[in-house]
Design a protein around this motif. Structure first.
Motif, PDB file in Angstrom:
ATOM      1  N   ASP A  20      -0.200   7.408  14.737  1.00 38.27           N
ATOM      2  CA  ASP A  20       0.001   8.502  15.688  1.00 38.27           C
ATOM      3  C   ASP A  20      -0.518   9.831  15.141  1.00 38.27           C
ATOM      4  OD1 ASP A  20       1.067   8.652  18.356  1.00 38.27           O
ATOM      5  OD2 ASP A  20       2.610   9.997  17.605  1.00 38.27           O
ATOM      6  N   ASP A  60       1.264   3.048  17.296  1.00 35.16           N
ATOM      7  CA  ASP A  60       2.672   3.441  17.275  1.00 35.16           C
ATOM      8  C   ASP A  60       3.485   2.596  18.246  1.00 35.16           C
ATOM      9  OD1 ASP A  60       4.888   4.936  16.465  1.00 35.16           O
ATOM     10  OD2 ASP A  60       4.554   6.476  17.985  1.00 35.16           O
ATOM     11  N   GLN A  91       0.519  11.602  12.687  1.00 41.28           N
ATOM     12  CA  GLN A  91       1.550  12.590  12.384  1.00 41.28           C
ATOM     13  C   GLN A  91       1.426  13.142  10.957  1.00 41.28           C
ATOM     14  OE1 GLN A  91       5.493  11.975  13.776  1.00 41.28           O
ATOM     15  NE2 GLN A  91       4.782  11.571  15.834  1.00 41.28           N
ATOM     16  N   SER A 113       7.702   9.504  14.804  1.00 42.79           N
ATOM     17  CA  SER A 113       6.924   8.780  15.808  1.00 42.79           C
ATOM     18  C   SER A 113       7.833   7.868  16.619  1.00 42.79           C
ATOM     19  CB  SER A 113       5.854   7.934  15.105  1.00 42.79           C
ATOM     20  OG  SER A 113       6.488   6.924  14.328  1.00 42.79           O
TER      21      SER A 113
END
Length: 480
Positions: free
Chosen positions: A172, A43, A174, A142
């Motif tokens: 990340d 990220d 997510q 992110s």
């Protein structure tokens, strides 16, 4: 107007991104040179590359510096008041440090971690963070998504950077929810990328290298979810596929996951679920074998850049194994053969190292300790500091309670990575705030998200730190 966590919403967040873009553009027009400071994970590197590309198109001179941790010592290496500085995927948890810098009015922070609320007013630079607008930075956007919104506000043609924002969000983790898909602002970015012809969304088995690797190598390459006895073990992955009657070759050619029929995919999934359950993997983790796959249509087929998950793993590998510049080069568009060959080599080394570390922890009771309210992973002398957070993320998926992993750094400090299940975070266990509060009390620094956070503390205070963290987690669970 005073900023507080929870104000506003998505539209206000977009409006703030436009204000930060204007802040950057003004300094570019005034002739400032820029320093972009980013974290070393997927990220962070995606974020740094997005802002780098945007500044390049503004014809503004810049350099990118990659940090493993933002603290006063590392700041001295990257910051000078003579350059405008943009912190991406970091900074919100360090507003106390940034606020005290000479020239802080020329600093921009583009971050998605929980901010230090007590310093929001004191910080005089530009600050974009989803938490200031009621959005969740651990699940909805992110660091690379925040960077992308600013880049697009600088110039709508920067929509071509949207795939990098998706790569960063996937890196990340997510998309780690029941449907294994990106939601919130991330989903809006996916939609923009798809509408621009840059990305295609499919639902499939979440096995890395689905178009690029022989099936058994792809299976062995998959680290999230971690498949005990198969992840990192190509020979065992091959034996597993043979045992369930899935041919790995069509004549003399290796088959990829994309070559499998729907019946074969179903057989593979059913047997993987049964196998993982037999090895003690939590049911919730086996359900993460299927989800949305984000295919980057402009990237060459049969390369690791085609699938966002594999692209993210590649960037993580570069950052974690000490080659962040290589990751930045790829993210900014370097597609030379020698560059891609080097990244693939680094990625293979990364996967092998992770597999050995995970198996090593699982097989050693002295390193994996059930301490009641939490699970503790003692990585001292075994887990390198740059791989600690990845190991923590993989291991935490198997536990319904917080996990605290720690190891020693090269300079004698203790690095901590903490994870807590989403249901506990929703019930009030905010691991990011606990890390920040306790780290500060023992002379260290810490912070992060409600579900994932870290800290850097003096080695002499490790016992005190763990005792306080466990106490605060217990109190939070009791209150919830």
């Amino acid at each position: 107007m005073k900023q507080t966590v929870g104000d506003g919403g998505f539209e206000e967040f977009l409006e703030s991104s436009r204000a930060v873009a204007e802040f950057i553009k003004e300094r570019a027009l005034e002739g400032w040179s820029f320093t972009i400071v980013c974290h070393l994970d997927a990220d962070g590197l995606s974020s740094g590359a997005i802002v780098g590309k945007a500044l390049m198109r503004l014809q503004a001179p810049f350099q990118i510096r990659v940090l493993k941790q933002l603290d006063e010592r590392s700041l001295k290496e990257v910051y000078t008041k003579d350059r405008a500085t943009i912190f991406v995927d970091m900074g919100s948890g360090s507003l106390n440090i940034l606020s005290s810098l000479e020239g802080a009015e020329n600093i921009a922070v583009l971050d998605h971690h929980q901010p230090l609320e007590d310093y929001l007013e004191e910080f005089k630079g530009a600050h974009l963070n989803p938490h200031l607008h009621g959005l969740n930075g651990s699940t909805e956007v992110s660091g690379s998504g925040v960077a992308y919104l600013v880049a697009k506000s600088l110039d709508p043609s920067n929509v071509d950077l949207s795939p990098l924002a998706v790569v960063g969000a996937v890196g990340d983790m997510q998309n780690r929810n029941e449907e294994m898909r990106l939601i919130g602002v991330n989903e809006a970015i996916v939609r923009e990328a798809a509408e621009s012809g840059l990305l295609r969304v499919e639902k499939d088995l979440l096995i890395l290298g689905r178009e690029t690797k022989p099936i058994h190598i792809a299976l062995a390459s998959t680290m999230t979810p971690f498949i005990p006895g198969i992840s990192g073990e190509e020979d065992k992955a091959l034996a597993f596929l043979t045992s369930i009657d899935i041919p790995v070759k069509d004549g003399d050619l290796w088959r990829t996951l994309a070559d499998l029929s729907e019946d074969e995919k179903k057989r593979l999934l059913d047997n993987l679920v049964a196998y993982m359950a037999s090895r003690g993997v939590a049911q919730a983790e086996t359900q993460r074998l299927v989800g949305e796959v984000y295919v980057l249509t402009r990237e060459q087929r049969f390369t690791p850049l085609r699938d966002c998950r594999e692209y993210a793993a590649l960037l993580n590998a570069c950052g974690r194994l000490g080659k962040p510049g290589l990751g930045i080069a790829v993210a900014m568009g370097d597609r030379r053969r020698r560059t891609l060959e080097e990244t693939v080599s680094v990625l293979n080394e990364y996967r092998g190292a992770l597999a050995k570390l995970i198996e090593g922890v699982i097989q050693n009771p002295s390193r994996l300790i059930d301490a009641g309210e939490v699970v503790i992973v003692n990585g001292v002398g075994f887990i390198p500091e740059n791989l600690l957070s990845t190991v923590a993320s993989i291991l935490s998926a198997n536990y319904p309670k917080p996990l605290i992993a720690f190891t020693e750094t090269e300079d004698g400090m203790v690095k901590v990575s903490a994870r807590t299940p989403k249901r506990l975070a929703e019930a009030g266990v905010n691991i990011g705030r606990i890390m920040a509060e306790v780290a500060e009390s023992v002379g260290g620094v810490g912070g992060g998200h409600d579900v994932a956070a870290g800290a850097l503390i003096p080695s002499t205070r490790r016992g005190d730190f763990l005792k306080q963290v466990m106490g605060l987690i217990g109190e939070s669970v009791a209150r919830g």
